[in-house]
Design a protein around this motif. Structure first.
Motif, PDB file in Angstrom:
ATOM      1  N   VAL A 210      -1.771  18.127  -3.445  1.00  0.00           N
ATOM      2  CA  VAL A 210      -2.879  16.897  -3.244  1.00  0.00           C
ATOM      3  C   VAL A 210      -2.326  16.160  -3.033  1.00  0.00           C
ATOM      4  O   VAL A 210      -3.208  15.161  -2.685  1.00  0.00           O
ATOM      5  CB  VAL A 210      -3.619  16.872  -4.504  1.00  0.00           C
ATOM      6  N   TRP A 211      -0.791  15.176  -3.410  1.00  0.00           N
ATOM      7  CA  TRP A 211      -0.902  13.843  -4.033  1.00  0.00           C
ATOM      8  C   TRP A 211       0.486  13.648  -3.544  1.00  0.00           C
ATOM      9  O   TRP A 211       1.429  14.823  -3.070  1.00  0.00           O
ATOM     10  CB  TRP A 211      -0.654  13.808  -5.204  1.00  0.00           C
ATOM     11  N   LYS A 212       0.420  12.917  -2.294  1.00  0.00           N
ATOM     12  CA  LYS A 212       1.735  12.614  -1.772  1.00  0.00           C
ATOM     13  C   LYS A 212       1.808  11.077  -1.832  1.00  0.00           C
ATOM     14  O   LYS A 212       1.287   9.873  -1.348  1.00  0.00           O
ATOM     15  CB  LYS A 212       0.809  12.879   0.330  1.00  0.00           C
ATOM     16  N   VAL A 213       3.107  10.962  -2.719  1.00  0.00           N
ATOM     17  CA  VAL A 213       3.100   9.813  -2.980  1.00  0.00           C
ATOM     18  C   VAL A 213       4.545   9.002  -2.271  1.00  0.00           C
ATOM     19  O   VAL A 213       5.382   9.867  -2.048  1.00  0.00           O
ATOM     20  CB  VAL A 213       3.360   9.976  -4.195  1.00  0.00           C
ATOM     21  N   ILE A 214       4.319   7.753  -1.358  1.00  0.00           N
ATOM     22  CA  ILE A 214       5.449   7.866  -0.531  1.00  0.00           C
ATOM     23  C   ILE A 214       5.864   6.085  -1.457  1.00  0.00           C
ATOM     24  O   ILE A 214       5.224   5.005  -1.938  1.00  0.00           O
ATOM     25  CB  ILE A 214       4.478   6.676   0.605  1.00  0.00           C
ATOM     26  N   ALA A 215       7.494   6.508  -2.585  1.00  0.00           N
ATOM     27  CA  ALA A 215       8.126   6.073  -2.705  1.00  0.00           C
ATOM     28  C   ALA A 215       9.246   4.785  -1.530  1.00  0.00           C
ATOM     29  O   ALA A 215       9.499   5.208  -1.008  1.00  0.00           O
ATOM     30  CB  ALA A 215       8.955   6.101  -3.606  1.00  0.00           C
ATOM     31  N   SER A 216       8.249   3.666  -1.584  1.00  0.00           N
ATOM     32  CA  SER A 216       8.710   2.581  -0.974  1.00  0.00           C
ATOM     33  C   SER A 216       9.165   1.771  -1.085  1.00  0.00           C
ATOM     34  O   SER A 216       8.625   0.864  -2.709  1.00  0.00           O
ATOM     35  CB  SER A 216       7.677   1.857  -0.131  1.00  0.00           C
ATOM     36  N   LYS A 260      -4.489   8.521   9.495  1.00  0.00           N
ATOM     37  CA  LYS A 260      -6.243   8.527   9.778  1.00  0.00           C
ATOM     38  C   LYS A 260      -5.972  10.217   9.978  1.00  0.00           C
ATOM     39  O   LYS A 260      -6.854  10.865  10.134  1.00  0.00           O
ATOM     40  CB  LYS A 260      -6.820   7.315   9.742  1.00  0.00           C
ATOM     41  N   HIS A 261      -5.816   9.869  11.554  1.00  0.00           N
ATOM     42  CA  HIS A 261      -5.960  10.570  12.905  1.00  0.00           C
ATOM     43  C   HIS A 261      -5.813  12.024  12.311  1.00  0.00           C
ATOM     44  O   HIS A 261      -6.496  13.118  13.269  1.00  0.00           O
ATOM     45  CB  HIS A 261      -5.361  10.297  13.973  1.00  0.00           C
ATOM     46  N   ARG A 262      -4.919  12.016  11.405  1.00  0.00           N
ATOM     47  CA  ARG A 262      -4.198  14.049  11.723  1.00  0.00           C
ATOM     48  C   ARG A 262      -4.794  14.057  10.116  1.00  0.00           C
ATOM     49  O   ARG A 262      -4.862  15.157   9.355  1.00  0.00           O
ATOM     50  CB  ARG A 262      -2.709  13.498  10.982  1.00  0.00           C
ATOM     51  N   ARG A 263      -5.999  13.479   9.325  1.00  0.00           N
ATOM     52  CA  ARG A 263      -6.633  13.819   8.325  1.00  0.00           C
ATOM     53  C   ARG A 263      -6.163  13.806   7.011  1.00  0.00           C
ATOM     54  O   ARG A 263      -6.073  14.657   6.610  1.00  0.00           O
ATOM     55  CB  ARG A 263      -7.876  14.476   8.840  1.00  0.00           C
ATOM     56  N   ILE A 264      -4.788  12.718   6.837  1.00  0.00           N
ATOM     57  CA  ILE A 264      -3.727  13.087   5.311  1.00  0.00           C
ATOM     58  C   ILE A 264      -4.449  12.837   4.166  1.00  0.00           C
ATOM     59  O   ILE A 264      -4.717  11.484   4.386  1.00  0.00           O
ATOM     60  CB  ILE A 264      -2.593  13.133   5.752  1.00  0.00           C
ATOM     61  N   THR A 265      -5.014  13.323   3.677  1.00  0.00           N
ATOM     62  CA  THR A 265      -5.812  12.999   2.628  1.00  0.00           C
ATOM     63  C   THR A 265      -4.870  13.070   0.896  1.00  0.00           C
ATOM     64  O   THR A 265      -2.670  13.402   1.361  1.00  0.00           O
ATOM     65  CB  THR A 265      -7.006  13.838   2.131  1.00  0.00           C
ATOM     66  N   GLY A 266      -4.849  11.516   0.029  1.00  0.00           N
ATOM     67  CA  GLY A 266      -4.143  12.021  -0.716  1.00  0.00           C
ATOM     68  C   GLY A 266      -2.810  10.672  -1.081  1.00  0.00           C
ATOM     69  O   GLY A 266      -1.512  11.409  -1.898  1.00  0.00           O
ATOM     70  N   THR A 267      -2.585  10.015  -0.435  1.00  0.00           N
ATOM     71  CA  THR A 267      -1.993   9.269   0.300  1.00  0.00           C
ATOM     72  C   THR A 267      -1.490   7.773  -1.075  1.00  0.00           C
ATOM     73  O   THR A 267      -2.599   7.347  -0.872  1.00  0.00           O
ATOM     74  CB  THR A 267      -1.605   8.242   1.657  1.00  0.00           C
ATOM     75  N   VAL A 268      -0.548   7.792  -2.045  1.00  0.00           N
ATOM     76  CA  VAL A 268      -0.527   6.572  -2.872  1.00  0.00           C
ATOM     77  C   VAL A 268       1.027   6.212  -2.631  1.00  0.00           C
ATOM     78  O   VAL A 268       1.902   6.597  -2.728  1.00  0.00           O
ATOM     79  CB  VAL A 268      -1.006   6.662  -4.239  1.00  0.00           C
ATOM     80  N   TRP A 269       0.813   4.877  -2.498  1.00  0.00           N
ATOM     81  CA  TRP A 269       2.395   4.090  -1.881  1.00  0.00           C
ATOM     82  C   TRP A 269       2.926   3.299  -3.855  1.00  0.00           C
ATOM     83  O   TRP A 269       1.598   2.504  -4.475  1.00  0.00           O
ATOM     84  CB  TRP A 269       2.298   2.570  -1.007  1.00  0.00           C
TER      85      TRP A 269
END
Length: 377
Positions: A210-216, A260-269
């Motif tokens: 559901v959530w895809k957290v990007i640890a940057s 956006k184009h792959r319709r990937i939802t739930g990204t948080v940085w």
């Protein structure tokens, strides 16, 4: 070692606190290493106490081998009825809280990049690639990171936490190009390198969390200068030009377009590096580059480091600073505050993700609740 509470105010003589420290070999904490010395641990460097108040104190001691520190405190110099404290709050924290570790610049040297040759006379070894190799070995011996055992020694990886969360841990240090004004119109290397960028795109597209957290390790829209050699070089992604993507921004634009184009939802940085805390919302309607879906970026940390004023925003990706707390002068001592950390909770029933930005004492400064699957929040 810092402890609270020490003996109560009424039992302490005029704010002073007597203390003694002893060292014992570790027992339950693990077997002694193969190179352990015989006899009791020694603290030939002595014991230091400082910042003693009516309800707290700091005790430092260094031993000649791994050991456990035990501190006794008393309200009187005669040490009648002393109270005993077993050492390493850090040890207890590490034993209870699993960590996801990523590295940035200060594991090697400030603002480093591959191929850099240092001009600092304090370094006998000037080749940063050599220093980075040594630092990577020390890093792998200090922190439990499985990927460092790979032949390529990479730090970037995916951590899966069931159906609600995947964490994508980036390495924005090892594969970047040289720090520069960063205004080039083409940039095949960028800040991630091509291999890591393709890995991230592939892993994001595969994720069903559901959530895809990007640890940057570095922020996206904050201008972070690198003035170490007197040139107008940039350290992070943004370079201060509010127009179309340039330099390292080109890779981030490619990634955001892909999401956006792959319709990937739930990204948080989630990021740190800039020595304060803030929350930025990125919105294409405010941006020069518009081919992406809105997203949040939350900044906190690093802990126990000097506090610095807020960095300027770059409008390429349309950030709005929704919250900020930072000092107004550079390198404020941690003893003066401006120490922050973030907390993220995911509700198991609703899937809501709640971010709280906190001060050192746990005070909540800012809260943002995000709904699963909702675009544009």
């Amino acid at each position: 070692m810092s402890h609270r509470p020490f003996p109560g105010r009424r039992s302490v003589l005029r704010g002073s606190l007597a203390a003694s420290a002893a060292l014992t070999l570790p027992t339950a904490l693990g077997a002694a290493p193969a190179f352990a010395l015989s006899g009791r641990p020694k603290a030939g460097w002595g014991v230091q106490t400082g910042d003693v108040t009516t309800d707290s104190g700091l005790v430092w001691v260094r031993s000649d081998r791994p050991a456990r520190m035990i501190v006794e405190t008393s309200a009187t110099e005669s040490f009648r009825n002393p109270r005993r404290w077993h050492g390493q709050n850090l040890r207890a924290f590490n034993a209870q809280v699993p960590s996801i570790i990523q590295w940035d610049d200060h594991e090697v040297t400030n603002n480093w990049y591959p191929g850099e040759i240092l001009g600092d006379s304090r370094y006998t070894e000037k080749n940063v690639d050599v220093l980075a190799s040594r630092a990577r070995q020390a890093f792998s011996e200090y922190y439990p990171i499985s990927t460092l055992r790979r032949p390529d020694g990479r730090v970037y990886r995916t951590q899966h936490y069931g159906p609600l969360l995947d964490v994508f841990v980036l390495d924005m240090r090892t594969y970047r190009n040289a720090n520069s004004p960063d205004n080039q119109t083409t940039d095949p290397v960028g800040i991630l390198g091509r291999e890591q960028l393709e890995w991230l795109k592939r892993e994001l597209s595969r994720s069903r969390a559901v959530w895809k957290v990007i640890a940057s390790d570095m922020p996206i829209g904050l201008v972070v200068p690198d003035a170490g050699d007197g040139k107008p070089n940039l350290e992070a992604v943004a370079q201060g030009d509010p127009g179309a993507p340039l330099g390292r921004e080109l890779q981030i634009a490619e990634l955001l377009r892909f999401i956006k184009h792959r319709r990937i939802t739930g990204t948080v940085w989630l990021t740190a590096d800039v020595h304060y805390t803030s929350a930025q919302h990125y919105q294409p309607s405010r941006a020069a580059f518009t081919d992406f879906e809105p997203f949040w970026e939350f900044v906190s940390g690093p802990l126990n480091a000097g506090g610095f004023p807020a960095n300027a925003l770059d409008n390429t990706f349309g950030p709005e600073r929704v919250f900020l707390k930072a000092p107004t002068v550079a390198n404020v001592s941690p003893a003066e505050g401006y120490q922050f950390f973030g907390e993220v909770d995911i509700d198991g029933d609703s899937g809501e993700l709640t971010v709280r930005l906190r001060e050192q004492d746990g005070t909540v400064l800012f809260t943002q609740v995000l709904q699963p699957g909702r675009v544009g929040q």
